[in-house]
Design an enzyme around this catalytic site. Sequence first.
Site, PDB file in Angstrom:
ATOM      1  N   ARG A 151       0.842  -1.190  -0.036  1.00  0.00           N
ATOM      2  CA  ARG A 151      -0.015   0.087   0.093  1.00  0.00           C
ATOM      3  C   ARG A 151       0.889   1.197  -0.071  1.00  0.00           C
ATOM      4  O   ARG A 151       0.623   2.265  -0.784  1.00  0.00           O
ATOM      5  CB  ARG A 151      -1.084  -0.026   1.212  1.00  0.00           C
ATOM      6  CG  ARG A 151      -1.901  -1.141   1.198  1.00  0.00           C
ATOM      7  CD  ARG A 151      -2.996  -0.950   2.478  1.00  0.00           C
ATOM      8  NE  ARG A 151      -3.746  -2.052   2.502  1.00  0.00           N
ATOM      9  CZ  ARG A 151      -5.076  -2.193   3.065  1.00  0.00           C
ATOM     10  NH1 ARG A 151      -5.390  -1.099   3.689  1.00  0.00           N
ATOM     11  NH2 ARG A 151      -5.703  -3.268   3.390  1.00  0.00           N
ATOM     12  N   CYS A 240     -16.826  -5.654  11.460  1.00  0.00           N
ATOM     13  CA  CYS A 240     -15.704  -4.670  11.355  1.00  0.00           C
ATOM     14  C   CYS A 240     -15.405  -4.333   9.940  1.00  0.00           C
ATOM     15  O   CYS A 240     -14.750  -3.265   9.789  1.00  0.00           O
ATOM     16  CB  CYS A 240     -14.194  -5.556  11.293  1.00  0.00           C
ATOM     17  SG  CYS A 240     -14.185  -6.997   9.819  1.00  0.00           S
TER      18      CYS A 240
END
Length: 309
Positions: A151, A240
Amino acid sequence: MSTALRLGTRGSTLALAQSQLVADSLTAATGRPVELVRIVTAGDRSGAPVAQLGVGVFVSALRDALIANEIDFAVHSYKDLPTAQHPSLHIAAVPQREDPRDALIARGDKTLAELAPGAVIGTGAVRRIAQLHALGLQLQVTPIRGNIDSRIARVLGPEADLDAVVLARAGVARIGRSADITETLDPMLMLPAPAQGALAVECRSDDADLVELLAALDHAPSRAAVTAERAMLATLEAGCSAPVAAHAELAEGEQGDEIYLRGAVISPDGARAVRLSRTGTPADAAEIGKALAADLLDNGADTLMGSTA
């Protein structure tokens, strides 16, 4: 010498770093040697967005290995765990929590406010996407997957295609890349995920000796904060991947320690949000979370979670 305990872990750089941290801490505290056992999870094999994969995708294989007695205990990122208690397993320790805030990594060392309108910012969480939209900064937000290094490479690497990414600060710190962070985001701007930055050390509930041994790693203030945040999440019946955020802090009050819990539910487009808070004692952590969830629902939070609930 005592037999080495088998610690199950995912094979990512972050999971290995977190598990090694716990292993070293346990050996230092108790003298017991620990060996890491790598387990591949469904979440590791899939490239789909986390919101599509569902709750528990990174933990089910570790739990299966625990129940099958292939490992003695496991370390999870607490925020990845389903909120329902597993009938055969026990969270024996919540070690001291890392900084739970989110972090920005941007080209040119920019802060969030310094990004130009139209800048492309990547993140994997519906919660972060919703809050970025809510800021009204005219950013283009795109969902991304991958480990922390991959990322960051999309911002700082030779083939970078994003202007910035938002990640959990704790994970970036645990793999030794804190120097890449250009801004740690104030929770008033970006409220973290429930239990972000916390680890859960889990073992079989009938292994009384190991339950007692692992308790040496438990950090009571961290457990209380996480208990409040996750009780809120569970009462909302949100997973979540839902646009739900929470942050509990412990502070000294007039009558002793107090928990200050903030919670928010944000519509995925950021246009609407319900943000509220509750206080109480650490002993009442779960009740504080439940009460805040009830307050949020009374103020229309259930209409904001949509199909991700």
